[in-house]
Design a protein around this motif. Structure first.
Motif, PDB file in Angstrom:
ATOM      1  N   SER A  21       0.815  -1.221   0.000  1.00 10.31           N
ATOM      2  CA  SER A  21       0.000   0.000   0.000  1.00 10.31           C
ATOM      3  C   SER A  21       0.845   1.266   0.000  1.00 10.31           C
ATOM      4  O   SER A  21       0.335   2.354  -0.235  1.00 10.31           O
ATOM      5  N   PRO A  23       3.149   4.156  -1.213  1.00 14.83           N
ATOM      6  CA  PRO A  23       3.369   4.708  -2.553  1.00 14.83           C
ATOM      7  C   PRO A  23       4.832   4.570  -2.976  1.00 14.83           C
ATOM      8  O   PRO A  23       5.725   4.523  -2.133  1.00 14.83           O
ATOM      9  N   ASN A 107      -6.372   0.747   3.313  1.00 14.23           N
ATOM     10  CA  ASN A 107      -6.750   1.410   2.080  1.00 14.23           C
ATOM     11  C   ASN A 107      -5.594   2.313   1.632  1.00 14.23           C
ATOM     12  O   ASN A 107      -5.245   3.268   2.307  1.00 14.23           O
ATOM     13  N   PRO A 108      -4.967   1.997   0.460  1.00 11.61           N
ATOM     14  CA  PRO A 108      -3.768   2.716   0.026  1.00 11.61           C
ATOM     15  C   PRO A 108      -3.981   4.226  -0.114  1.00 11.61           C
ATOM     16  O   PRO A 108      -3.098   5.011   0.247  1.00 11.61           O
ATOM     17  N   GLU A 109      -5.160   4.636  -0.610  1.00 17.46           N
ATOM     18  CA  GLU A 109      -5.415   6.079  -0.801  1.00 17.46           C
ATOM     19  C   GLU A 109      -5.413   6.809   0.548  1.00 17.46           C
ATOM     20  O   GLU A 109      -4.867   7.898   0.692  1.00 17.46           O
ATOM     21  N   LYS A 110      -6.052   6.161   1.528  1.00 17.85           N
ATOM     22  CA  LYS A 110      -6.131   6.749   2.856  1.00 17.85           C
ATOM     23  C   LYS A 110      -4.729   6.877   3.458  1.00 17.85           C
ATOM     24  O   LYS A 110      -4.397   7.875   4.105  1.00 17.85           O
ATOM     25  N   VAL A 112      -1.899   7.212   1.870  1.00 19.18           N
ATOM     26  CA  VAL A 112      -1.167   8.291   1.203  1.00 19.18           C
ATOM     27  C   VAL A 112      -1.555   9.646   1.801  1.00 19.18           C
ATOM     28  O   VAL A 112      -0.682  10.483   2.069  1.00 19.18           O
ATOM     29  N   VAL A 113      -2.866   9.828   2.046  1.00 19.13           N
ATOM     30  CA  VAL A 113      -3.341  11.093   2.625  1.00 19.13           C
ATOM     31  C   VAL A 113      -2.655  11.338   3.976  1.00 19.13           C
ATOM     32  O   VAL A 113      -2.169  12.441   4.252  1.00 19.13           O
ATOM     33  N   LYS A 116       1.104  12.099   3.584  1.00 19.36           N
ATOM     34  CA  LYS A 116       1.276  13.472   3.078  1.00 19.36           C
ATOM     35  C   LYS A 116       1.021  14.480   4.191  1.00 19.36           C
ATOM     36  O   LYS A 116       1.775  15.430   4.366  1.00 19.36           O
TER      37      LYS A 116
END
Lengths: 121, 203
Positions: A21, A23, A107-110, A112-113, A116
């Protein structure tokens, strides 16, 4: 310079899920631990910048690891990744100093958030 | 189970079950309005014919109840989930939840709890393997009206295999044990192995 990262979970699948997950832009040196005792051994012997921590584990659970990190004043960020998603548990880990609480399966998107948000990528 | 599943498959199944159980505990905690401590559930795949004997001692000596619910999904996924309880703590939990403490209310409460446990758990499991399930109405059997061993034999005989999931819940002031069994057809093992292999390969 690569950030030393520790992934701590008793499940091999879960460790792989976290690793996958992350990036590609995240420059990390990844170590793994299969329980809280292994995690603390690593945390006490070398500099770790970020820990992905499961809660329900044999030997020593994630809460025990968070308590030890706090008690020993170990300098690392902790992101909890847990199947136990009860609000009480989220509150407890936040009080113990965890940066964030992510539900399993990760969840990979979560992720990344969050990375960041804390300037880790 | 080690003979049926490889180490990687077993690890994968355990993780899928842990995640599904986490969802069920959260739902149960909201329902009971208390924190629910849950241990990692022990899982084991056994022949369903062994089930009545395995549980006879535990559930025939005390007052007990069984709640069963059939499930059906895509790609031939089907089975019957049963949850077994000892009634010892049930009336205390019924009182905690504001149910009347008569026998009928106790069974109503167990049906509600079982429904939360099984449907939330199974939905969570199904979602992780890109499936979705529908359910039949739950059926409740109490040892006050039925012989538990006979009820288990009667239920288990329709299926070849059972995935035993031993659940141990601890509420703040009460501990609450129950056993969940997922009864599945014999040919399902191959299907499960393929699903697990696919997930393991994905990562």
């Amino acid at each position: 310079m690569a950030l030393p990262v520790l992934i701590c979970d008793d499940s091999l699948l879960a460790r792989k899920q976290v690793r996958k997950s992350l990036p590609e832009s995240f420059d990390a040196d990844i170590l793994t631990a299969a329980n809280g005792v292994e995690a603390l051994t690593i945390l006490r012997s070398q500099e770790i910048g970020l820990v992905f921590l499961d809660l329900t584990m044999p030997e020593l659970d994630g809460i025990g690891v968070l308590e030890a990190i706090k008690q020993d004043g170990l300098d690392c960020f902790v992101i909890v990744i847990s199947a136990d998603i009860q609000p009480e548990m989220q509150k407890r880990v936040t009080e113990l100093g965890a940066l964030a609480f992510i539900h399993k399966p990760v969840n990979p998107e979560k992720l990344v958030v969050i990375l960041k948000h804390y300037g880790l990528i | 189970m080690s003979t049926v599943f490889s180490e990687e498959q077993r690890d994968c199944l355990q993780e899928l079950i842990n995640v599904a159980m986490g969802l069920a505990s959260d739902k149960l905690a909201r329902f009971l309005n208390t924190f629910v401590h849950i241990q990692v559930p022990a899982i084991e795949l056994v022949n369903s014919a062994q089930i009545p004997a395995q549980f006879e001692a535990q559930y025939s000596s005390a007052e007990a109840a069984l709640v069963s619910q059939g499930f059906l999904g895509n790609d031939g996924l089907r089975g019957e989930a049963i949850v077994l309880y000892q009634l010892e703590n049930a009336h205390r939990i019924a009182a905690l939840l504001g149910y009347d403490t008569d026998n009928a209310s106790e069974l109503e409460m167990l049906t509600d709890i079982s429904s939360i446990l099984t449907t939330t758990f199974l939905n969570g499991l199904a979602e992780q393997i890109d499936n979705s399930l529908s359910y039949s109405a739950p059926r409740v059997l109490s040892s006050r009206q039925n012989n538990m061993t006979e009820a288990l034999i009667e239920t288990a005989c329709h299926w070849e295999l059972a995935l035993r999931v031993d659940i141990s819940y601890q509420l703040i002031h009460h501990s609450f044990n129950c056993d969940m069994l997922l009864l599945i057809p014999g040919e399902a093992v191959l299907n499960i192995q393929q699903i697990l292999d696919r997930i393991v390969e994905e990562y």
